[in-house]
Scaffold this active site. Structure first.
Site, PDB file in Angstrom:
ATOM      1  N   GLY A 113     -85.121  -7.815   5.764  1.00  0.00           N
ATOM      2  CA  GLY A 113     -84.615  -8.836   4.850  1.00  0.00           C
ATOM      3  C   GLY A 113     -83.527  -9.705   5.457  1.00  0.00           C
ATOM      4  N   LYS A 164     -91.390  -4.585  -3.102  1.00  0.00           N
ATOM      5  CA  LYS A 164     -90.085  -4.097  -3.595  1.00  0.00           C
ATOM      6  C   LYS A 164     -90.000  -4.371  -5.107  1.00  0.00           C
ATOM      7  CE  LYS A 164     -88.467  -4.810   1.017  1.00  0.00           C
ATOM      8  NZ  LYS A 164     -87.361  -5.005   1.939  1.00  0.00           N
ATOM      9  N   HIS A 171     -88.549   4.746   2.537  1.00  0.00           N
ATOM     10  CA  HIS A 171     -88.168   3.373   2.894  1.00  0.00           C
ATOM     11  C   HIS A 171     -86.645   3.307   3.027  1.00  0.00           C
ATOM     12  CE1 HIS A 171     -87.323  -0.895   2.488  1.00  0.00           C
ATOM     13  NE2 HIS A 171     -88.529  -1.069   2.997  1.00  0.00           N
ATOM     14  N   GLU A 185     -84.488   1.342   1.999  1.00  0.00           N
ATOM     15  CA  GLU A 185     -83.734   1.081   0.762  1.00  0.00           C
ATOM     16  C   GLU A 185     -83.638   2.342  -0.089  1.00  0.00           C
ATOM     17  OE1 GLU A 185     -86.013  -2.406  -0.246  1.00  0.00           O
ATOM     18  OE2 GLU A 185     -85.117  -3.354   1.519  1.00  0.00           O
ATOM     19  N   SER A 222     -88.578  -8.292   8.644  1.00  0.00           N
ATOM     20  CA  SER A 222     -88.662  -9.749   8.794  1.00  0.00           C
ATOM     21  C   SER A 222     -89.923 -10.222   9.515  1.00  0.00           C
ATOM     22  CB  SER A 222     -87.409 -10.295   9.490  1.00  0.00           C
ATOM     23  OG  SER A 222     -86.265 -10.034   8.694  1.00  0.00           O
TER      24      SER A 222
HETATM   25  P1  PGA Z   1     -88.765  -7.742   5.069  1.00  0.00           P
HETATM   26  O1  PGA Z   1     -88.931  -6.241   4.488  1.00  0.00           O
HETATM   27  O2  PGA Z   1     -90.088  -8.130   5.658  1.00  0.00           O
HETATM   28  O3  PGA Z   1     -88.385  -8.572   3.879  1.00  0.00           O
HETATM   29  O4  PGA Z   1     -87.686  -7.684   6.113  1.00  0.00           O
HETATM   30  C1  PGA Z   1     -89.669  -5.280   5.194  1.00  0.00           C
HETATM   31  C2  PGA Z   1     -89.645  -3.958   4.456  1.00  0.00           C
HETATM   32  O5  PGA Z   1     -88.610  -3.576   3.917  1.00  0.00           O
HETATM   33  O6  PGA Z   1     -90.672  -3.250   4.398  1.00  0.00           O
END
Ligand code: PGA
Length: 255
Positions: free
Chosen positions: A177, A12, A95, A97, A217
């Site tokens: 996250g 990210k 993604h 986000e 996660s």
């Molecule tokens: P995370 O993110 O492992 O921090 O939950 C995963 C991702 O967004 O690819």
């Protein structure tokens, strides 16, 4: 045939060029690693990371987003040919986000996957439902809509049928996250739904060969269980990929 396990790290907007170089120097993967390992640093850190990674590590690189045009007046964007020239072979598309913070829709994902395949790189298409959608019982509806938006493209289907690769990542938005992870059963259930639709669009051989990663996660202490769930062909790791030793511990569990 089941595809080779993939362990991918999505940094990210973390780790600038100097930190990326430090990461590469500290990364020690088990010599017996059979998994395909990919890192998605910020585009500005890609050159520094590539420079410092040892050749033996066989870590592939990718970018987190691209524009569908090859060049032009698109301030702030980067293109597939530029990513390829910088050493990327993979591109994350859609993604959560990008979808939820930057308002990208299914049409954008479709155009981007087309552009990535046209440019000879491998797209990793991310799909996943929000908590509200999950509570409303819409998991299958949402992830299939996101997948079909891309598979409806004749160009995408033709390119995948003729050797190009596509990967999927099932990333439930509520698990990203947050420290909450889908259970291996939840992940396997969603992957099965995606697998069936891949097979119906692409046929048995090609559809069965598309790797489906789980993301949300993933940590060293849950990666093993997730990776051994049926139809989970790899993991896409966010937070835990920022530390070279935790990332290496996850890679070790991929075999
Ligand atoms: P995370 O993110 O492992 O921090 O939950 C995963 C991702 O967004 O690819």
């Amino acid at each position: 045939m089941a595809p080779r396990t993939m362990v991918a790290g999505n940094w990210k907007m973390n780790l600038g060029p100097a930190e990326a170089a430090d990461f590469a120097q500290e990364l020690t993967l088990p010599p017996s690693t059979r998994s395909e390992v990919v890192l998605f640093p910020p585009a500005l850190s890609l050159a520094a990371l590539r420079e410092e990674l040892s050749d033996e590590s066989e870590v592939a690189l990718g970018v987190q987003n691209v524009h569908w045009e090859a060049s032009g007046a698109y301030t702030g964007e980067l293109s597939v040919p530029m990513a390829a020239e910088a050493g990327a072979t993979f591109v994350l598309v859609g993604h959560s986000e990008r979808r939820h913070i930057f308002g990208e829709g299914d049409d954008d994902a479709s155009r981007k996957v087309e552009a990535v395949l046209r440019g000879g790189l491998t797209p990793v298409l991310c799909v996943g439902e929000t908590l509200e959608e999950r509570k409303r019982g819409e998991v299958a509806g949402v992830i299939l809509r996101q997948l079909e938006a891309v598979l409806e493209s004749g160009e995408v289907r033709e390119r995948i049928a003729s050797e190009a690769r596509l990967l999927l990542a099932y990333e439930p938005v509520w698990a990203i996250g947050t420290g909450e992870t889908a259970t291996p059963e939840d992940a396997a259930g969603a992957h099965r739904i995606l697998r069936e639709r891949l097979v119906s669009y692409l046929g048995d051989t090609v559809g069965e060969g598309v790797p489906i990663l789980y993301g949300g996660s993933v940590k060293p202490d849950n990666a093993g269980d997730l990776l051994s769930a049926p139809d989970v062909n790899g993991v896409l790791v966010g937070g835990a990929s920022l530390d070279p030793s935790s990332f290496a511990r996850i890679v070790a569990q991929g075999g």
